[in-house]
Design a protein around this motif. Structure first.
Motif, PDB file in Angstrom:
ATOM      1  N   MET A  17       1.080  -1.197  -0.189  1.00 43.14           N
ATOM      2  CA  MET A  17       0.081   0.051   0.079  1.00 43.14           C
ATOM      3  C   MET A  17       1.112   1.309  -0.131  1.00 43.14           C
ATOM      4  N   ASP A  18       0.727   2.042  -0.969  1.00 36.98           N
ATOM      5  CA  ASP A  18       1.530   3.414  -1.152  1.00 36.98           C
ATOM      6  C   ASP A  18       1.148   4.280   0.065  1.00 36.98           C
ATOM      7  N   LEU A  19       1.961   5.304   0.173  1.00 36.41           N
ATOM      8  CA  LEU A  19       1.826   6.229   1.356  1.00 36.41           C
ATOM      9  C   LEU A  19       0.462   7.046   1.158  1.00 36.41           C
ATOM     10  N   PRO A  20      -0.176   7.605  -0.128  1.00 37.45           N
ATOM     11  CA  PRO A  20      -1.273   8.599  -0.148  1.00 37.45           C
ATOM     12  C   PRO A  20      -2.363   7.376   0.285  1.00 37.45           C
ATOM     13  N   GLN A  21      -2.392   6.162  -0.354  1.00 38.92           N
ATOM     14  CA  GLN A  21      -3.504   5.163   0.178  1.00 38.92           C
ATOM     15  C   GLN A  21      -3.513   4.795   1.668  1.00 38.92           C
ATOM     16  N   ALA A  22      -2.350   4.741   2.134  1.00 37.34           N
ATOM     17  CA  ALA A  22      -2.296   4.168   3.453  1.00 37.34           C
ATOM     18  C   ALA A  22      -2.840   5.102   4.134  1.00 37.34           C
ATOM     19  N   LEU A  23      -2.551   6.603   4.020  1.00 39.98           N
ATOM     20  CA  LEU A  23      -2.988   7.503   5.196  1.00 39.98           C
ATOM     21  C   LEU A  23      -4.477   7.648   4.941  1.00 39.98           C
ATOM     22  N   ARG A  24      -4.971   7.383   4.132  1.00 39.74           N
ATOM     23  CA  ARG A  24      -6.433   7.623   3.806  1.00 39.74           C
ATOM     24  C   ARG A  24      -7.305   6.189   4.221  1.00 39.74           C
ATOM     25  N   HIS A  25      -6.593   5.219   4.865  1.00 32.31           N
ATOM     26  CA  HIS A  25      -7.232   4.207   5.383  1.00 32.31           C
ATOM     27  C   HIS A  25      -7.615   4.160   6.863  1.00 32.31           C
ATOM     28  N   HIS A  26      -8.737   3.898   7.103  1.00 32.58           N
ATOM     29  CA  HIS A  26      -9.248   3.870   8.472  1.00 32.58           C
ATOM     30  C   HIS A  26     -10.076   2.896   8.798  1.00 32.58           C
ATOM     31  N   GLY A  27     -10.512   2.863  10.209  1.00 31.31           N
ATOM     32  CA  GLY A  27     -10.864   1.503  10.658  1.00 31.31           C
ATOM     33  C   GLY A  27     -12.277   1.298  10.131  1.00 31.31           C
ATOM     34  N   ASP A  28     -12.911   2.083   9.635  1.00 27.32           N
ATOM     35  CA  ASP A  28     -14.376   1.763   9.223  1.00 27.32           C
ATOM     36  C   ASP A  28     -14.145   0.980   7.644  1.00 27.32           C
ATOM     37  N   VAL A  29     -13.132   0.973   7.089  1.00 27.62           N
ATOM     38  CA  VAL A  29     -12.702   0.013   6.110  1.00 27.62           C
ATOM     39  C   VAL A  29     -12.668  -1.676   6.543  1.00 27.62           C
ATOM     40  N   ASP A  30     -12.176  -1.608   7.601  1.00 30.68           N
ATOM     41  CA  ASP A  30     -11.793  -2.854   8.107  1.00 30.68           C
ATOM     42  C   ASP A  30     -13.089  -3.566   8.855  1.00 30.68           C
ATOM     43  N   ALA A  31     -14.030  -2.657   9.323  1.00 30.99           N
ATOM     44  CA  ALA A  31     -15.058  -3.116   9.816  1.00 30.99           C
ATOM     45  C   ALA A  31     -16.410  -3.336   8.922  1.00 30.99           C
ATOM     46  N   GLU A  32     -16.557  -4.436   8.274  1.00 29.79           N
ATOM     47  CA  GLU A  32     -17.547  -4.610   7.292  1.00 29.79           C
ATOM     48  C   GLU A  32     -18.741  -5.008   8.023  1.00 29.79           C
ATOM     49  N   PRO A  33     -19.740  -4.785   7.356  1.00 29.68           N
ATOM     50  CA  PRO A  33     -21.096  -5.277   8.223  1.00 29.68           C
ATOM     51  C   PRO A  33     -21.064  -6.700   8.538  1.00 29.68           C
ATOM     52  N   GLY A  34     -21.608  -7.362   9.629  1.00 34.71           N
ATOM     53  CA  GLY A  34     -21.610  -8.684  10.190  1.00 34.71           C
ATOM     54  C   GLY A  34     -20.496  -8.934  10.791  1.00 34.71           C
ATOM     55  N   LEU A  35     -19.503  -8.063  10.944  1.00 34.03           N
ATOM     56  CA  LEU A  35     -18.422  -8.561  11.767  1.00 34.03           C
ATOM     57  C   LEU A  35     -18.536  -8.251  13.284  1.00 34.03           C
ATOM     58  N   LEU A  36     -17.871  -8.881  14.177  1.00 30.22           N
ATOM     59  CA  LEU A  36     -17.783  -8.233  15.257  1.00 30.22           C
ATOM     60  C   LEU A  36     -16.691  -7.114  15.216  1.00 30.22           C
ATOM     61  N   ASP A  37     -16.933  -5.866  15.680  1.00 26.72           N
ATOM     62  CA  ASP A  37     -16.211  -4.866  15.196  1.00 26.72           C
ATOM     63  C   ASP A  37     -15.265  -4.517  16.458  1.00 26.72           C
ATOM     64  N   PHE A  38     -13.831  -4.844  16.296  1.00 26.77           N
ATOM     65  CA  PHE A  38     -12.795  -4.293  17.036  1.00 26.77           C
ATOM     66  C   PHE A  38     -12.169  -3.346  16.431  1.00 26.77           C
ATOM     67  N   ALA A  39     -12.449  -2.875  15.371  1.00 23.05           N
ATOM     68  CA  ALA A  39     -11.684  -2.008  14.270  1.00 23.05           C
ATOM     69  C   ALA A  39     -11.955  -0.370  14.543  1.00 23.05           C
ATOM     70  N   VAL A  40     -13.167  -0.197  14.925  1.00 20.76           N
ATOM     71  CA  VAL A  40     -13.668   1.253  15.103  1.00 20.76           C
ATOM     72  C   VAL A  40     -13.722   1.590  16.576  1.00 20.76           C
ATOM     73  N   ASN A  41     -13.340   2.667  16.902  1.00 16.76           N
ATOM     74  CA  ASN A  41     -13.107   3.083  18.404  1.00 16.76           C
ATOM     75  C   ASN A  41     -14.445   3.651  18.672  1.00 16.76           C
ATOM     76  N   VAL A  42     -15.550   3.874  17.914  1.00 21.02           N
ATOM     77  CA  VAL A  42     -16.997   4.538  18.438  1.00 21.02           C
ATOM     78  C   VAL A  42     -17.271   3.417  19.639  1.00 21.02           C
ATOM     79  N   GLN A  43     -17.799   3.952  20.591  1.00 21.47           N
ATOM     80  CA  GLN A  43     -18.451   3.193  21.889  1.00 21.47           C
ATOM     81  C   GLN A  43     -19.762   3.157  21.922  1.00 21.47           C
ATOM     82  N   GLY A  44     -20.394   1.926  21.283  1.00 24.45           N
ATOM     83  CA  GLY A  44     -21.420   1.706  21.323  1.00 24.45           C
ATOM     84  C   GLY A  44     -22.185   1.836  19.894  1.00 24.45           C
ATOM     85  N   SER A  45     -23.519   1.215  19.775  1.00 19.05           N
ATOM     86  CA  SER A  45     -24.037   1.324  18.470  1.00 19.05           C
ATOM     87  C   SER A  45     -24.674   2.308  17.925  1.00 19.05           C
TER      88      SER A  45
END
Length: 378
Positions: free
Chosen positions: A1-29
């Motif tokens: 992953m190049d630098l511009p792409q890496a800098l724009r990566h955030h946890g919501d990309v990792d937390a796809e619907p249906g997964l138990l979400d440890f990727a996003v730091n929001v507390q609660g649904s």
């Protein structure tokens, strides 16, 4: 992953619907019921543009919460808007302390601002060393607590970044999640401080936050904003979350979150091969055995669990992952899945104790942490 792409990566990309979400730091649904009701109470006003009076009321509420004047407050559509506004300050050289939240650097680079990364050292507990920041930098960005390391820098070290003609931006997005808000500079006139309401109050979809700073600096920051940049519901949320009762409830939530964090850190440290790095924020940075990180993340995903990859943060690598603090039931699933992914080849349970900076050009469980804000305990 190049630098511009890496800098724009955030946890919501990792937390796809249906997964138990440890990727996003929001507390609660979602926000507690009383806050939902406050926001819903202004929906009949959506036919009108956000008013100057409503913005003024929001600034007054923030000012009262932090002991500032209303003209020292700029209400934002989330901290991300504030980072997007940074090029308006026209810095000649920006220094960004890493590992840290990448959006400020991404926004500055997109605008053609020269950026120098200042990398903290894991061997030194990712401690901030002000002298490592280049003297020529007229804008310095640092998180406190830092994302993703969770390190809470002493306020005196952050104050030491000040220099004539320099703007020091302190990203305090998670400061209200640390009991007592130690080391905060939100009440001091010197630095520019960004605060977010999206984490503790589960308002990521609403976009609400604010900046604190000298009126002239805030005017410079805001000069490129479009009309009506903050929605009426977001303005009302800012007012509601800064009222004394809400602040008191958030302080209680931070204490509960710290308890959950300590229990989660102990449980993860008992998994052979997992190193839990020290920190104070509502997330934990883990280091996995050399060369195993990418495979472990894939195995966790197959087990229905999303974690935040660490290699998109400057200074970290593919064997780092960040996990949000979650209730015991969710943590048990994570621990079990990590143990299965690592098998018996791990290096043994380990936590690190903090001991130089170097330059370089699931569906979320309902009611996490804020459950007792709704009248119960997490």
């Amino acid at each position: 992953m190049d630098l511009p792409q890496a800098l724009r990566h955030h946890g919501d990309v990792d937390a796809e619907p249906g997964l138990l979400d440890f990727a996003v730091n929001v507390q609660g649904s979602g926000p507690p019921r009383w806050l939902r009701d406050r926001i819903a109470g202004v929906l009949d006003d959506l036919g009108r543009y956000p008013s100057a009076a409503h913005d003024r009321a929001a600034r007054e509420a923030v000012a009262a919460r932090h002991g500032r004047r209303p003209d020292e407050v700029l209400v934002l559509a989330g901290s991300a808007e504030g980072f997007a506004l940074l090029p308006a300050l026209r810095p000649r050289l920006a220094a960004v302390v890493h590992p840290g939240f990448t959006e400020p650097e991404a926004a500055l680079r997109d605008a053609g601002v020269p950026v120098e990364q200042v990398l903290t050292d894991a061997a030194d507990g990712h401690r901030l060393h002000p002298a490592a920041v280049p003297a020529a930098a007229d804008l310095v960005v640092v998180g406190n607590p830092t994302n993703p390391t969770g390190v809470l820098h002493p306020a005196d070290d952050v104050r030491a970044l000040a220099a004539p003609g320099r703007v020091v931006l302190v990203d305090e997005a998670f400061a209200d999640a640390v009991p007592g808000e130690p080391e905060t500079l939100a009440g001091e006139p010197g630095p520019l401080v960004f605060r977010s309401l999206t984490k503790t109050w589960a308002l990521a979809g609403l976009r609400a936050g604010y900046a604190l700073g000298h009126p002239d600096l805030l005017a410079r920051l805001a000069r490129s904003r479009p009309p009506w940049p903050v929605s009426t519901p977001a303005l009302e949320a800012v007012i509601a979350c800064c009222e004394p009762v809400a602040v008191a409830q958030a302080r209680e939530a931070a204490v509960e979150l710290a308890r959950l964090r300590a229990e989660q850190a102990a449980a993860l440290a008992a998994v052979p091969g997992v190193t839990v790095l020290p920190g104070r924020a509502p997330y934990l940075l883990l280091r996995l055995p050399d060369g195993r990180g990418e495979r472990v993340r894939a195995d966790l995903r197959e087990a229905g669990i999303a974690v935040r990859r660490g290699d998109t943060f400057p200074g970290l690598g593919p064997d780092h992952v960040r996990v949000a603090v979650r209730p015991a039931g969710a943590v048990e699933r994570l621990v079990e899945a990590l143990g299965a992914a690592l098998g018996e080849s791990g290096a043994g349970p380990r936590t690190e104790s903090p001991p130089s900076c170097r330059k370089a050009t699931f569906t979320q469980p309902r009611g996490v942490n804020v459950a007792f804000l709704q009248g119960g305990r997490a």
